[in-house]
Structures are given as C-alpha cells and as structure tokens.
Scaffold this active site. Structure first.
Site, PDB file in Angstrom:
ATOM      1  CB  CYS A   2      75.082  49.377  83.894  1.00 53.31           C
ATOM      2  SG  CYS A   2      74.598  47.641  83.842  1.00 53.31           S
ATOM      3  NE  ARG A  27      73.262  54.698  81.607  1.00 54.57           N
ATOM      4  CZ  ARG A  27      73.132  54.992  80.326  1.00 54.57           C
ATOM      5  NH1 ARG A  27      72.580  56.129  79.973  1.00 54.57           N
ATOM      6  NH2 ARG A  27      73.548  54.152  79.407  1.00 54.57           N
ATOM      7  CD1 TRP A  77      67.495  47.008  84.527  1.00 54.22           C
ATOM      8  CD2 TRP A  77      68.460  45.851  82.877  1.00 54.22           C
ATOM      9  NE1 TRP A  77      66.511  46.296  83.872  1.00 54.22           N
ATOM     10  CE2 TRP A  77      67.071  45.576  82.854  1.00 54.22           C
ATOM     11  CE3 TRP A  77      69.270  45.222  81.921  1.00 54.22           C
ATOM     12  CZ2 TRP A  77      66.480  44.724  81.922  1.00 54.22           C
ATOM     13  CZ3 TRP A  77      68.685  44.369  80.995  1.00 54.22           C
ATOM     14  CH2 TRP A  77      67.289  44.136  81.008  1.00 54.22           C
ATOM     15  CG  ASN A 103      76.035  50.666  79.813  1.00 55.48           C
ATOM     16  OD1 ASN A 103      75.153  49.823  79.949  1.00 55.48           O
ATOM     17  ND2 ASN A 103      75.916  51.687  78.996  1.00 55.48           N
ATOM     18  N   GLY A 104      76.822  47.451  79.275  1.00 57.43           N
ATOM     19  CA  GLY A 104      76.763  46.754  77.989  1.00 57.43           C
ATOM     20  C   GLY A 104      76.984  45.266  78.140  1.00 57.43           C
ATOM     21  CD  GLU A 486      52.924  55.692  76.422  1.00 54.14           C
ATOM     22  OE1 GLU A 486      53.328  54.691  75.815  1.00 54.14           O
ATOM     23  OE2 GLU A 486      53.597  56.253  77.309  1.00 54.14           O
ATOM     24  CE  LYS A 490      54.545  55.243  80.554  1.00 50.80           C
ATOM     25  NZ  LYS A 490      55.013  55.499  79.236  1.00 50.80           N
ATOM     26  CD  GLU A 493      56.830  51.640  81.285  1.00 52.42           C
ATOM     27  OE1 GLU A 493      56.109  52.635  81.090  1.00 52.42           O
ATOM     28  OE2 GLU A 493      58.025  51.608  80.993  1.00 52.42           O
ATOM     29  CG  HIS A 509      37.144  40.067  66.104  1.00 48.97           C
ATOM     30  ND1 HIS A 509      36.386  39.334  65.228  1.00 48.97           N
ATOM     31  CD2 HIS A 509      36.903  41.368  65.822  1.00 48.97           C
ATOM     32  CE1 HIS A 509      35.723  40.156  64.425  1.00 48.97           C
ATOM     33  NE2 HIS A 509      36.023  41.394  64.765  1.00 48.97           N
ATOM     34  CE  LYS A 608      63.656  57.871  80.678  1.00 46.49           C
ATOM     35  NZ  LYS A 608      62.186  57.892  80.552  1.00 46.49           N
TER      36      LYS A 608
END
Ligand code: AGP
Length: 613
Positions: A2, A27, A77, A103-104, A486, A490, A493, A509, A608
């Site tokens: 957050c 955040r 968040w 935050n946390g 990557e 992207k 996301e 396979h 983020k």
C-alpha cells in the site's frame, strides 16, 4: 504494497495529500482514503472509496478540508479483508481518537484482535490494521509518540504506519519494520510517506527511518526513537531525482513512456562504469577485485521480471566468466535448504528493493555467510540496507506496474558484472573484453534507433490483429527462453490473456497439445547458434496449424519464409539479444492490452511492489 502519506505543517494539506496519493497509486489501487485533522475541530474530513484515486476524488468532491494543516492518506492493495469501503484506510479506534494508515501486515492480528474484543472493543473492519489504532488508543495517556512506542513491540509482522490523535492535531507519529518509510523535510512542514515521489514536488530533503524506529513529526521538526532511546539528529539527504519521472510526459501511459525511456536507462546504467580499455568499475559491491576473482559460485534470487533478468544474467556470467550460476525464484529459495556460504556471491535482484520474498532469500543467504549484493533501482531501499553491497540500475523511477525499463537496466547491470568477472577470472582476453564493451555501448543507441523507427508502430498493428485470441504460447531457446518468459508475463499482466512460455525444445513434451488451427505462437528466433533449431520448432507448430509471430533480428530475411508475422529486434551479438528482443514483446503486449481497452498502468489485482510474501 500500500502507499501511505502524512503531512503536518502550516499549509492547508488536502490537495498535498491527494496529489501525494496519486504519486503512490502504483503501490496499490483497490481503494483509497484520507483524513484531515484540524486544531480545535478534530477530524474535519474523512473520505474512503473503493477504486482508484479518481474514485476517491469523486467521493470527496470539491471540499477544502476546512483548511486543515495535518492529515494522512492511503492507497490500498488488499491483503486482509475484501475490497470494501469499510476495509479502506484510514482506520480509527473505536472511540474515534486515533487514526491510522498502514502498509504491510500485522501477523499476530488475530490474537490481538481477540484480546481487544474480549476487553469489549468493537471492530469496524476485517483488516489486520485495525488492531493498531485500537491498541494505541488504549495505551494513550496524553502522548501519542509514547503510546506508539509502547504498542510497537506487541506488533508482529512487517509494516509502516502513520498515526494521528485528535488531541494532538499538529503532530503525526510514524513507525516502521521492514517496510519503507521516509520523511520529507520542508520549511515549517514535514511529510512522511512510503516513497519519496509522494512529496518530491514539495521537498527534496529526506530522512530515512530505520527498522523499529518511531518518529514524531510536527511543523518545526521531528524526533526519532529506537525503543525508548531518543536518536541523535539525523541530517536530511538531498535527492536529485527527476520530478518529471512521476508524470507521463505526453505519453498515453507510464508504461509506454517507460518503454521509450529504455535507451536512457541503459545509458545511465552503463554510465562511467565501462572504461575505454574494456574494464568495468563497479563501486559498492562490498568486494574488492581480488575477492571477486575468488568467487566460485553465484546464486541469484529474485521474483517476476527481476527473476527473468537473473536468468539472462546466468547465460552471460557462465559464458563470459565461466562461473556457475544458480537462479531461483526467491519465494522458493527462502524455504529450501540453503547451500550458499562463505565464498559464494548471492545477487538479490529487485527493482523496488522491497519485495518481501527477495529480501527474505537474501537474509537466508547472508546468515549462511554468503556475500549478498542487491541489484536494485531504488537508493536507500530495504534491499540496500540488508545487503553487503549494491549494484544499482539507473533506470529512474518506474511507475507502470509492468516492469520494462528496470528489466532491461537489470540485464545491462548483470552484463557489466559478467564482463568484470570475465576479466577477473581470465576467462575473457583483453581484446575479447574490449569487443564486448563496445557491443554493450552500442545497445542503448540501437534500442533508441529502433524505438524511433516505424517498427514499433508495426508491432502495434500486429498486436491489434491478435488482440482477441484467447491464448498465446511463447517459445524460445537459449537466451531466448527468458525473453519468452518475460514477454509472456507482460502479456498476461496487462491483457489478462493466458500464456504459456516454454523452452522450444520442451514443446514436444506437452505444450504442443495446446495447439489448434490458428493458435498464435510467439517464437523468439533471434540470430545465434540455435536459430536453425528454433526454425525447426517453428515448422513443427505450423504443421499443426499454429500462426507464428517471430521475434527476429533485423536483416534476417530467412525468417520471413517461416513466420506469419515478424516483430523485428535491433541487431546485437546473440548473448546480448535479450535486451533487444524483449522490447518488441513489451510493445506487443502493450498493443494487445490497448486494443482491449485495458488500463495498462494499473492491471487488476497487481501492485508495483510486493511487500508481503
Ligand atoms: C513485473 O512486470 C511485475 N510487476 C513483477 O513480476 C515484478 O517484477 C516482481 O514483483 C518483482 O519486483 P521487484 O523487482 O521490485 O522485486
């Protein structure tokens, strides 16, 4: 996860808080809120809303907060408790006297909550945070800082919070443990926030708060305690960050702006580290050249996109320096038997310097006696404090949740380390190192020329044509494998389209069963010793009706015979192609998300920085 902000000073602070929250929105953006406190009137405005900052502004309307000169704000968040207005911050004690933004995570909140409930305290939310104002209200005896100091040892977990008390309207008290908290020092005012951009437009003088410290702020100063011990005055440091970094600068999104900032990020990361004779100077590793030359083994720990950079780094270090590299996602590494020890180098790659799993993995390795270096983009971040040394990427602030410029800067930083190690280990000749140094220097310009060419527009057009496809398979070999990982990350996301990314040799396979007529397969087919093998894989997927979108090196005419669409990448030596090849894939993901009308800067469910495990 957050973002928190507080202000106390001489100015009406409503707009300062809201603007600061906008800068912290990267955040978390599930919900947001703020509260303003005024001398003699207590809480004069308190607004919370589900959604992003625009929703909060809409809910708050045009008010002026009664000219209040102290306040706190939060962008969330969600961890504990669903995304609802009741669970949004600020949270208040049952008597309304104490307000908190945090935050946390408070890990022992269930135990604390039931203790408080047994004592008759009524809770208004499902969050872990709410125990904090309740405890502080009960500990309060006319001194908010003393109450916070008394409560802090009772809190388990990792967090940063800012507290206000209606009886002390000109004062805020904050504390942190393993989550960032920074003070902004202005003329007759103080800011406190999760990150410097929250107040960068107002002051550049900052004081970092350490673990388990409590800081009391008022307009004219701040005082810091560790336990009950008052800490000596800590002079502010001045940050020279570019304020425009927090603005879109004419681009339609932060992500697009940051994709275009990659040449500068690459240049700055090289900076003065690469010397004319091909040698590399890396200050701050905490190891001199003799000690670095003795390193026999490297472990890389990281998450998400930073993990992908680590995978690229393995190819470079093993090829140029002949040092074995083990790369692992930090969330697994931290819980495995750690075999790193004295003589080993552990690289914790984290752009934010805050990712909980990466920090934990670094700590595990450090406790075992390994030398831990943080590869990070953020000065003063937790990773820099926890490590024995630091290798900074110099990408500038990245706001878009999907990492772009920090990733290519990480790969560049690892390239520099690999080159340095290669020379120290005598695995590269002086002439060989000089050639590689020249190639590294050419990359930023090559990426710049690419971004200025018509190629990105063509990538966007190709992306639009595939925007409605429900699934993408990404394939590659050798250094093309992390590029696939990557590129696929992207896409998922920011467009929410399921993807699989596989080494092309593994395709038969299992993943080949996913293909049907028209399935889009993105193949990294850049020039190199595995190119022909990749072409064979392309033929195999096309034989099953798949449509191939190849990422290929500019000037490779052969690929056009094999692929349905080609996304060109700037020409580089094969081992350095991951920087060049990931850029078209960033744009491809961007183009698809844009065609689907999605908010690329704030993808759903993501934040983020992932400060919880
Ligand atoms: C990247 O696009 C993601 N948002 C995510 O995977 C990110 O790379 C990961 O959370 C690691 O973050 P860090 O580099 O700040 O540690």
């Amino acid at each position: 996860m957050c973002g928190i902000i507080g202000y106390v000073g001489g100015r009406p602070c409503r707009e300062l808080i809201l603007t600061g929250l906008e800068r912290l929105e990267y955040r978390g953006y599930d919900s947001a809120g703020f509260a303003l406190i005024d001398e003699g009137h207590g809480v004069v405005e308190s607004v919370r809303a589900v959604g992003n900052l625009a929703e909060l502004r809409a809910a708050a309307g045009e008010g002026n907060g009664n000219g209040a000169t102290a306040g706190v704000g939060h962008t969330r968040w969600a961890t504990h408790g669903r995304v609802t207005t009741a669970n949004a911050h600020p949270h208040a004690s049952a008597d309304g006297s104490v307000l908190i933004v945090m935050n946390g995570i408070i890990e022992n909140y269930l135990e604390l909550r039931s203790e408080l409930q047994n004592a008759g305290v009524v809770f208004a939310s499902d969050t872990d945070t709410e125990v904090v104002p309740q405890l502080i209200a009960r500990a309060y005896d006319g001194d908010l800082a003393a109450a916070v100091r008394a409560v802090l040892p009772r809190l388990g977990g990792h967090f940063a919070f800012v507290a206000a008390h209606v009886s002390e309207p000109g004062r805020l008290v904050a504390a942190r443990r393993e989550c960032p908290l920074v003070i902004g020092v202005g003329e007759g005012e103080r800011f406190v926030a999760s990150a410097i951009p929250a107040f960068l437009s107002e002051t550049r003088d900052v004081v970092l708060i350490e673990d388990d410290e409590v800081v009391a702020l008022d307009a004219d100063g701040h005082a810091i305690w560790q336990g009950e011990e008052r800490q000596p005055a800590r002079p502010p440091s001045r940050v020279d960050w570019d304020e425009d970094a927090a603005e879109k600068g004419g681009y339609e999104s932060f992500m697009l702006k940051e994709i275009h900032e990659q040449p500068a990020a690459l240049w700055d990361t090289i900076g003065d580290r690469l010397r004319g004779d091909g040698s590399v100077e890396l200050d701050g590793l905490g190891l001199d050249d003799a000690a670095l030359a003795r390193v026999e083994r490297i472990h890389v720990v990281a998450c998400g996109t930073s993990y992908h950079a680590g995978l690229v780094g393995r190819y470079l270090i093993e090829d140029w320096a002949r040092v074995p590299v083990h790369v692992e996602v930090a969330s697994e590494y931290r819980y495995r038997t750690c075999l790193a020890g004295p003589g080993d180098l552990v690289l914790g790659i984290t752009q934010s310097g805050e990712t909980a799993d990466t920090l934990a993995a670094m700590r595990v390795a450090r406790e075992r006696g390994a030398h831990v270096v943080a590869v990070t983009n953020i000065m003063g971040s937790q990773a820099t404090r926890d490590a024995d040394g630091v290798l900074y990427t110099r990408a500038g602030l990245e706001i878009g949740v999907a990492a772009t410029k920090t990733h290519t800067a990480q790969v560049m930083a690892l390239s520099l380390l690999a080159l340095k190690l290669g020379r120290l280990k005598w695995a590269l000749t002086a002439a060989g190192a000089l050639d590689l140094a020249d190639e590294l220097r050419r990359i930023p310009d090559a990426v710049e020329a690419y971004l200025r060419s018509p190629a990105p527009e063509r990538v966007m057009q190709a992306a639009a044509a595939y925007a409605e496809r429900p699934f993408f398979l990404y394939l590659g070999r050798h250094v093309g494998v992390p590029v696939c990982f990557e590129g696929a990350l992207k896409l998922k996301e920011i467009s929410y389209i399921p993807t699989e990314a596989y080494p092309a040799g593994e395709m038969k396979h299992g993943p080949i069963a996913l293909l049907e007529e028209g399935s889009p397969v993105v193949v990294v087919a850049t020039d190199g010793h595995v190119f022909d093998k990749v072409v064979s894989n392309i033929q195999e997927v096309r034989a099953r009706g798949a449509r191939v979108i190849a990422v290929a090196t500019e000037g490779n005419e052969e690929i056009e015979r094999h692929a349905d669409d080609v996304l060109w990448a700037p020409r580089t030596p094969a081992l350095l192609s991951p920087i060049a090849a990931v850029v078209p894939l960033q744009l491809f993901a961007y183009g698809i998300a844009q065609s689907r009308g999605l908010n690329v800067d704030q993808p759903r469910n993501l934040a983020k920085t992932v400060t919880v495990e």
